[in-house]
Design an enzyme around this catalytic site. Structure first.
Site, mmCIF file in Angstrom:
data_model
loop_
_atom_site.group_PDB
_atom_site.id
_atom_site.type_symbol
_atom_site.label_atom_id
_atom_site.label_comp_id
_atom_site.label_asym_id
_atom_site.label_seq_id
_atom_site.Cartn_x
_atom_site.Cartn_y
_atom_site.Cartn_z
ATOM 1 N N ASN A 139 6.578 0.666 13.049
ATOM 2 C CA ASN A 139 5.968 -0.225 13.896
ATOM 3 C C ASN A 139 6.962 -1.456 13.775
ATOM 4 O O ASN A 139 7.553 -1.599 13.189
ATOM 5 C CB ASN A 139 5.163 -0.742 13.144
ATOM 6 C CG ASN A 139 4.404 -1.940 13.872
ATOM 7 O OD1 ASN A 139 4.422 -2.299 14.769
ATOM 8 N ND2 ASN A 139 2.668 -2.368 12.967
ATOM 9 N N HIS A 161 -12.075 -2.119 5.320
ATOM 10 C CA HIS A 161 -11.614 -3.558 4.820
ATOM 11 C C HIS A 161 -12.582 -4.560 5.282
ATOM 12 O O HIS A 161 -13.359 -4.228 5.848
ATOM 13 C CB HIS A 161 -10.364 -3.428 6.134
ATOM 14 C CG HIS A 161 -9.327 -3.068 5.422
ATOM 15 N ND1 HIS A 161 -7.973 -3.093 6.187
ATOM 16 C CD2 HIS A 161 -8.437 -1.981 4.959
ATOM 17 C CE1 HIS A 161 -7.152 -2.225 5.571
ATOM 18 N NE2 HIS A 161 -7.158 -1.416 4.684
ATOM 19 N N ARG A 199 -11.859 -2.910 0.364
ATOM 20 C CA ARG A 199 -10.770 -3.748 0.368
ATOM 21 C C ARG A 199 -11.271 -4.929 0.716
ATOM 22 O O ARG A 199 -11.389 -5.383 1.714
ATOM 23 C CB ARG A 199 -9.445 -3.530 0.911
ATOM 24 C CG ARG A 199 -7.971 -4.102 0.453
ATOM 25 C CD ARG A 199 -6.818 -4.095 1.600
ATOM 26 N NE ARG A 199 -6.719 -4.173 2.534
ATOM 27 C CZ ARG A 199 -6.501 -4.729 3.627
ATOM 28 N NH1 ARG A 199 -4.431 -3.968 3.869
ATOM 29 N NH2 ARG A 199 -6.123 -5.533 4.643
ATOM 30 N N TYR A 247 -2.837 -13.270 6.219
ATOM 31 C CA TYR A 247 -2.734 -12.263 6.396
ATOM 32 C C TYR A 247 -4.076 -11.042 6.247
ATOM 33 O O TYR A 247 -4.872 -10.953 5.297
ATOM 34 C CB TYR A 247 -1.985 -11.075 4.872
ATOM 35 C CG TYR A 247 -1.803 -9.694 4.984
ATOM 36 C CD1 TYR A 247 -1.341 -8.779 6.074
ATOM 37 C CD2 TYR A 247 -2.562 -8.754 4.092
ATOM 38 C CE1 TYR A 247 -1.538 -7.308 6.125
ATOM 39 C CE2 TYR A 247 -2.748 -7.250 3.946
ATOM 40 C CZ TYR A 247 -2.206 -6.838 4.648
ATOM 41 O OH TYR A 247 -2.468 -5.346 4.908
ATOM 42 N N ASP A 292 -4.786 -6.420 -1.423
ATOM 43 C CA ASP A 292 -3.589 -6.548 -1.105
ATOM 44 C C ASP A 292 -2.604 -8.093 -1.374
ATOM 45 O O ASP A 292 -4.051 -8.616 0.182
ATOM 46 C CB ASP A 292 -4.237 -6.090 -0.004
ATOM 47 C CG ASP A 292 -2.134 -5.714 0.474
ATOM 48 O OD1 ASP A 292 -0.905 -6.265 0.477
ATOM 49 O OD2 ASP A 292 -1.970 -5.255 1.733
ATOM 50 N N HIS A 339 -0.279 -8.702 -0.521
ATOM 51 C CA HIS A 339 1.010 -7.714 0.893
ATOM 52 C C HIS A 339 2.771 -8.496 0.171
ATOM 53 O O HIS A 339 3.235 -9.154 1.157
ATOM 54 C CB HIS A 339 0.504 -8.294 1.668
ATOM 55 C CG HIS A 339 0.925 -7.354 2.935
ATOM 56 N ND1 HIS A 339 1.998 -7.503 4.220
ATOM 57 C CD2 HIS A 339 0.478 -6.025 3.453
ATOM 58 C CE1 HIS A 339 1.973 -6.504 4.546
ATOM 59 N NE2 HIS A 339 1.303 -5.325 4.597
ATOM 60 N N GLU A 356 -3.375 -4.337 -4.474
ATOM 61 C CA GLU A 356 -1.775 -3.577 -3.927
ATOM 62 C C GLU A 356 -0.462 -4.265 -3.472
ATOM 63 O O GLU A 356 -0.798 -5.794 -3.534
ATOM 64 C CB GLU A 356 -2.554 -2.589 -3.005
ATOM 65 C CG GLU A 356 -1.344 -2.438 -1.677
ATOM 66 C CD GLU A 356 -2.240 -2.034 0.132
ATOM 67 O OE1 GLU A 356 -1.491 -2.140 0.926
ATOM 68 O OE2 GLU A 356 -3.659 -2.185 -0.114
ATOM 69 N N GLU A 401 3.515 1.413 0.187
ATOM 70 C CA GLU A 401 4.160 1.660 1.946
ATOM 71 C C GLU A 401 5.121 1.869 2.406
ATOM 72 O O GLU A 401 5.401 1.922 3.883
ATOM 73 C CB GLU A 401 2.005 1.165 2.703
ATOM 74 C CG GLU A 401 2.834 -0.046 2.612
ATOM 75 C CD GLU A 401 2.024 -1.164 2.907
ATOM 76 O OE1 GLU A 401 1.966 -2.632 4.034
ATOM 77 O OE2 GLU A 401 0.365 -1.199 2.588
ATOM 78 N N ARG A 444 1.431 4.186 -2.503
ATOM 79 C CA ARG A 444 0.741 4.816 -1.452
ATOM 80 C C ARG A 444 1.577 4.526 -0.058
ATOM 81 O O ARG A 444 1.367 4.372 0.554
ATOM 82 C CB ARG A 444 0.030 3.012 -1.280
ATOM 83 C CG ARG A 444 -0.231 2.400 -1.850
ATOM 84 C CD ARG A 444 -1.630 2.038 -1.941
ATOM 85 N NE ARG A 444 -2.724 2.104 -0.055
ATOM 86 C CZ ARG A 444 -2.212 1.488 0.528
ATOM 87 N NH1 ARG A 444 -1.176 0.554 1.294
ATOM 88 N NH2 ARG A 444 -3.275 1.528 1.614
ATOM 89 N N HIS A 449 -1.282 4.871 2.610
ATOM 90 C CA HIS A 449 -1.208 3.870 3.260
ATOM 91 C C HIS A 449 -2.266 4.380 5.067
ATOM 92 O O HIS A 449 -1.221 5.604 5.248
ATOM 93 C CB HIS A 449 0.264 3.983 3.442
ATOM 94 C CG HIS A 449 -0.033 2.320 4.391
ATOM 95 N ND1 HIS A 449 -0.563 1.118 4.634
ATOM 96 C CD2 HIS A 449 0.682 1.857 5.686
ATOM 97 C CE1 HIS A 449 0.021 0.275 4.774
ATOM 98 N NE2 HIS A 449 0.965 1.178 6.493
ATOM 99 N N ASP A 504 -0.911 1.328 12.395
ATOM 100 C CA ASP A 504 0.442 1.457 13.267
ATOM 101 C C ASP A 504 0.496 2.652 12.703
ATOM 102 O O ASP A 504 1.263 3.597 13.566
ATOM 103 C CB ASP A 504 1.203 0.302 12.921
ATOM 104 C CG ASP A 504 1.466 0.261 10.923
ATOM 105 O OD1 ASP A 504 0.580 0.853 10.360
ATOM 106 O OD2 ASP A 504 2.519 -0.267 11.381
ATOM 107 N N GLU A 529 -6.974 4.327 2.560
ATOM 108 C CA GLU A 529 -7.450 3.656 2.934
ATOM 109 C C GLU A 529 -7.955 4.604 4.473
ATOM 110 O O GLU A 529 -7.101 5.497 5.069
ATOM 111 C CB GLU A 529 -5.920 3.260 3.418
ATOM 112 C CG GLU A 529 -5.815 1.884 4.541
ATOM 113 C CD GLU A 529 -4.952 0.844 4.265
ATOM 114 O OE1 GLU A 529 -4.858 -0.694 5.014
ATOM 115 O OE2 GLU A 529 -3.698 1.335 4.013
ATOM 116 N N TRP A 531 6.377 -11.115 4.009
ATOM 117 C CA TRP A 531 5.149 -10.524 4.902
ATOM 118 C C TRP A 531 4.680 -9.390 4.503
ATOM 119 O O TRP A 531 3.378 -9.201 4.300
ATOM 120 C CB TRP A 531 5.387 -11.109 6.546
ATOM 121 C CG TRP A 531 4.123 -10.765 6.969
ATOM 122 C CD1 TRP A 531 4.068 -12.340 7.781
ATOM 123 C CD2 TRP A 531 3.308 -9.597 7.507
ATOM 124 N NE1 TRP A 531 1.641 -11.717 8.466
ATOM 125 C CE2 TRP A 531 2.038 -10.315 8.528
ATOM 126 C CE3 TRP A 531 3.743 -8.055 7.444
ATOM 127 C CZ2 TRP A 531 1.344 -9.097 8.833
ATOM 128 C CZ3 TRP A 531 2.929 -7.154 8.189
ATOM 129 C CH2 TRP A 531 1.739 -8.021 9.149
#
Length: 405
Positions: free
Chosen positions: A37, A122, A147, A159, A212, A214, A238, A264, A285, A314, A318, A341, A405
Site C-alpha cells: 500500500n 470492525h 474490534r 485512525y 488497535d 496502531h 493490537e 502486520e 499478525r 492482518h 489493502d 481480521e 501512523w
C-alpha cells in the site's frame, strides 16, 4: 512443469491491488498478491525487471527452492518490496501445485485443524455510542469477536474512523499526496476506558473485544493502557507500540496481563523472533503478502506454536482477495490459529475482478474445496479500474512532530 510466463497487473477497484499470474507450459496458472500500500509500483518494477526474468524455465513445483533463490539469492535480504514480490510468486506456485494435484492448498499443507475460521469484524464510530451501536449490529450478524475503534474527542481525524469519507484515498482529493493527521495521547486516554467499560456493560462478557492502538503509544504508555483495560478482558491489544526494538515489549509485558498482538508490518520471521521466543506477545499478525507468502507464514506459525503464540493474520482492505484466500488455507490448517481480521469480501468493483468461493456466516469463514487457492482473476474487468497513485496518512503530534501512523 516449467514456468512459461509471469504477468503483473495493477488495478484500483477502490484500492490499488498488484496481482501476479504465473503461467506454466502446460497452461496451468497460479495467482498471487503483491500489494504494498502506497508503494505498489515499486513492487511492480521489482517483479517485472528483476524477478520474472530469473524464473522463466524453472520448475513451478520447486516452491521451496524458488523461495530460497529469491530470498538468499539477491544478497539484499528482507524488506517490504522484496518480500511482497516473493510472496506473490510463492502464492501463485502453491496455487499451481494445488490445481495440478486437484487439491485445495490446505490439503497440501497437511489438512484441516478445524472446520471453519473465526473472524473478527470492525466497529468504528464517530463517538463511543456510535461505536457501540455498530458493535450491536455486528453481534446481530453473528460475529463473536469485534474490534472497537472510536473517534477521539478534540482530534478531527482518528485512525480507523473515516466519518463521511469512504476511504483513505478520499482524504487526498485531486492532489494524491499523503494526508496528515494529528495525534494526542492525552486526549486518547481521556476516551478509551469509557469505550470498553460501556461495551462490557452493554454486551456482557460473551463477545470478544479487541482494540488497535496502531503504534501510537510509547512502551510505558502501552503498559499503562494494558493495565487500564485489564478489567474489560480484551482478546488482544493490537500494535500497542512500535517494536523495531523488540525489547520494548518487555516493558509492556511486565506491567499488564492484557494479551498483546503485533506483526502486520513484519516481513520475515526475524522481525518477530525475539518477541515470540521470549513470549512477549500472544498473537502474531503477519500477512502472507507482506511476509513472504504461504511458505514463510507456515514457517512462522510453526515457530510461534512452540511458544504458545497464536496466529491472527492482518486483513486490511489493502490486501487483495488473493491474500485473503491464502490466509484462509493457512488458517484452516494451522493448529495454533487464533483469529482472522475481516473487513468483508470486497466491494462490487472488486468482486467483478476477483471471483472467490469463500462462504461467511455467523462470524465464521468456510474454505472452498476448489483446487489451489480457489480464486480467479478477471483481467478484462481489471482494466476498467486503472491504478491511481495513493498513500496512507502521515501522523503528527499537535506540536507538529512526525509520529507513528
Amino acid at each position: 512443469m516449467k514456468i512459461k510466463e509471469i504477468n503483473v497487473y495493477v488495478c484500483s477497484p477502490g484500492r490499488n491491488f498488484v496481482t501476479v499470474k504465473v503461467i506454466t507450459e502446460e497452461g496451468i496458472y497460479g495467482l498471487g498478491d503483491a500489494t504494498l500500500n502506497g508503494r505498489e509500483m515499486a513492487v511492480v518494477s521489482y517483479l517485472q525487471e528483476h524477478v520474472a526474468p530469473c524464473l522463466i524455465g524453472r520448475n513451478a513445483h520447486d516452491i521451496e527452492d524458488i523461495w530460497q533463490y529469491l530470498y538468499k539469492g539477491v544478497y539484499w535480504r528482507k524488506g517490504p518490496v522484496n518480500m511482497a514480490a516473493i510472496a506473490a510468486i510463492d502464492m501463485a506456485l502453491w496455487d499451481i501445485k494445488g490445481k495440478a494435484a486437484g487439491l485445495p492448498v490446505y490439503q497440501l499443507l497437511g489438512g484441516k485443524s478445524r472446520q471453519a475460521v473465526t473472524l473478527y469484524a470492525h466497529a468504528s464510530g464517530e463517538n463511543v455510542e456510535d461505536t457501540l451501536d455498530k458493535t450491536e449490529d455486528l453481534i446481530k450478524q453473528g460475529f463473536k469477536a469485534i474490534r472497537l475503534q472510536s473517534a477521539v474527542p478534540g482530534l478531527n481525524v482518528t485512525y480507523g474512523v473515516l466519518g463521511d469519507k469512504k476511504d483513505y484515498y478520499e482524504l487526498q482529493g485531486n492532489r494524491p499526496l499523503p494526508p496528515e493527521e494529528p495525534w494526542s495521547t492525552q486526549k486518547y486516554f481521556n476516551m478509551i476506558e469509557e469505550l470498553f467499560s460501556k461495551a462490557r456493560a452493554r454486551f456482557g462478557n460473551d463477545v470478544h473485544l479487541l482494540h488497535d492502538v496502531h503504534s501510537r503509544l510509547t512502551p510505558i504508555e502501552s503498559a499503562k493502557l494494558g493495565k487500564l483495560l485489564e478489567p474489560y478482558n480484551l482478546m488482544f491489544l493490537e500494535d500497542a507500540s512500535i517494536a523495531e526494538n523488540q525489547d520494548s515489549y518487555k516493558i509492556i509485558r511486565h506491567h499488564t496481563t492484557t494479551p498483546l498482538a503485533i506483526g502486520e508490518t513484519y516481513n520475515t520471521i526475524w522481525d518477530c523472533k525475539d518477541l515470540i521466543q521470549n513470549q512477549l506477545i500472544d498473537y502474531l499478525r503477519a500477512a502472507a503478502t507482506h511476509a513472504g507468502g504461504i511458505t514463510a507464514l507456515r514457517r512462522m506459525a510453526d515457530f510461534a506454536s512452540i511458544y504458545n503464540v497464536k496466529t491472527a493474520p492482518h486483513g486490511a482492505p489493502d490486501l487483495s482477495p488473493i491474500c485473503f484466500a491464502a490466509h484462509m488455507h493457512l488458517n484452516i490448517w494451522a493448529p495454533n490459529f487464533g483469529i482472522q481480521e475481516f473487513v468483508g469480501l470486497g466491494n462490487e468493483q472488486s468482486k467483478s475482478i476477483f471471483k472467490q468461493s469463500i462462504e461467511v456466516k455467523q462470524g465464521m469463514a468456510y474454505v472452498s474445496d476448489a483446487p489451489g487457492l480457489g480464486i480467479e482473476f478477471d483481467e478484462e474487468a481489471a482494466k476498467e479500474f486503472p491504478y491511481k497513485r495513493s498513500y496512507l496518512p502521515v501522523s503528527r503530534l499537535e506540536d507538529g512532530t512526525v509520529w507513528n501512523w
